[in-house]
Design an enzyme around this catalytic site. Structure first.
Site, PDB file in Angstrom:
ATOM      1  N   LYS A   1      90.922  87.479 -44.880  1.00 13.36           N
ATOM      2  CA  LYS A   1      90.751  87.975 -46.250  1.00 13.36           C
ATOM      3  C   LYS A   1      90.887  86.848 -47.276  1.00 13.36           C
ATOM      4  O   LYS A   1      90.094  86.770 -48.210  1.00 13.36           O
ATOM      5  CB  LYS A   1      91.771  89.079 -46.543  1.00 13.36           C
TER       6      LYS A   1
ATOM      7  N   GLN B   1      99.899  93.775 -46.718  1.00 17.23           N
ATOM      8  CA  GLN B   1      99.391  93.864 -45.346  1.00 17.23           C
ATOM      9  C   GLN B   1     100.266  94.813 -44.518  1.00 17.23           C
ATOM     10  O   GLN B   1     101.468  94.626 -44.414  1.00 17.23           O
ATOM     11  CB  GLN B   1      99.360  92.456 -44.732  1.00 17.23           C
TER      12      GLN B   1
ATOM     13  N   ASP C   1      93.383  98.261 -52.494  1.00 14.73           N
ATOM     14  CA  ASP C   1      93.282  98.942 -51.195  1.00 14.73           C
ATOM     15  C   ASP C   1      93.131 100.456 -51.380  1.00 14.73           C
ATOM     16  O   ASP C   1      92.723 101.163 -50.474  1.00 14.73           O
ATOM     17  CB  ASP C   1      94.564  98.681 -50.376  1.00 14.73           C
TER      18      ASP C   1
END
Ligand code: NAP
Length: 289
Positions: A52, A96, A119
């Site tokens: 990412k 994460q 997200d």
């Protein structure tokens, strides 16, 4: 079987994001900023984070990486998130997952400010999405919708089975597909579902987010079905130098001679999830003016 290969699709998304970022910066604007927070040193997580942040840099974004020890206390993680909430260089905060077991994932996620929740995991964002208000579409569902649209797969009036009801894939995806515009008739299966095969055999589109290798073989699908395989599973493979390979939930080999469309693993939904994260980060930057 025809594979819905997503390499070209994700590359074209990156090309246009890179171009748009360049134009945006050329006008004197600050580049989009993505902060990635990792707690602990899980190998798979490190690899995802590397992918990412490298991708963000290639697009011209500024990426900020934070590695906290695996034994960090909840307050330490929350304090970092709150400092990123207040940091004007940061447009997107990515925590994460999974977090180490002693941390309360749900509680920590809620500290991410909704306008930086690229997200799309916070309760407020999901609520806005459910009502059709401005939000960030969670990255994996967003990537799946992009696949359906790119390959001209209609959803209106179609029967769709989503297998799995997680907060990050199955649940938001089902909400989106049943909403106005997508207008699908959606069934959502979980581990207690009886006669899953009856559902999948009568579906036009089957989306599997279970996380079990070879879970669905050819007997689960009728001809003409579009199969979206979200699963990412490691299986032993002594023929590979590293001793393992990645497969989805679907037993691909059993479908070789069938009239179905299937997303590959790797090279399918996973690629689109990262591309969608980059799209959301750019959207966040633009919204923040
Ligand atoms: P998860 O939280 O692990 O949940 C799995 C879901 O599958 C649960 O809802 C579970 O039901 C359901 N399930 C288990 N056995 C079943 C059965 N026999 N019949 C029907 N449903 C069953 O799911 P997740 O986080 O969404 O992840 C699922 C998979 O997708 C994993 O392999 C993950 O690595 C992968 N993934 C891929 C991407 C990507 O970008 N490609 C992104 C996210 C996740 P219950 O609720 O009843 O337990």
């Amino acid at each position: 079987m025809v594979e819905l290969n997503c390499k070209e699709l994700s590359s074209s998304i990156y090309d246009s994001l890179k171009e748009n970022t360049q134009k945006f910066v050329d006008k004197g604007n600050r580049a989009p900023g993505l902060a990635v927070v990792t707690v602990g040193d899980d190998d798979a997580s490190r690899l995802y984070v590397k992918t990412k942040t490298e991708k963000a840099s290639l697009l011209g974004y500024v990426s900020f990486q934070y590695f906290l020890n695996g034994d960090s206390r909840e307050e330490e993680v929350i304090s970092l998130i709150e400092s990123l909430n207040d940091d004007d260089r940061v447009d997107g905060i990515l925590l994460q997952l999974p977090l180490p077991a002693h941390l309360n994932e749900k509680r920590i996620i809620e500290h991410i400010r909704v306008d930086k929740d690229v997200d799309g995991f916070t309760a407020l964002n999901i609520g806005r999405m459910a009502k059709g208000d401005e939000c960030f579409i969670p990255c994996t569902p967003k990537g799946i919708l992009t696949i359906l649209s790119h390959f001209n797969i209609p959803t209106v009036g179609k029967r769709v089975t989503v297998i799995g009801r997680s907060d990050i894939v199955g649940k938001p995806l089902a909400l989106l597909l049943m909403g106005k515009g997508y207008d699908a008739t959606v069934s959502v299966a979980n581990s207690k579902t009886k006669d899953l095969k009856a559902l999948t055999l009568s579906s036009d589109i089957v989306i599997s987010a279970v996380g079990k290798p070879m879970f669905l073989d050819s007997s689960y699908f009728s001809d003409g079905t579009v199969i979206i395989d979200v699963g990412i599973n490691r299986i032993n493979d002594p023929s590979r130098k590293r001793g393992w390979r990645t497969v989805g939930d679907v037993d691909r080999d059993s479908l070789q001679d069938r009239d179905v469309l299937l997303t590959p693993v790797p090279g399918g939904v996973g690629l689109m999830t990262v591309a969608s994260l980059m799209e959301n980060t750019f959207i966040s930057r633009e919204r923040r003016g």
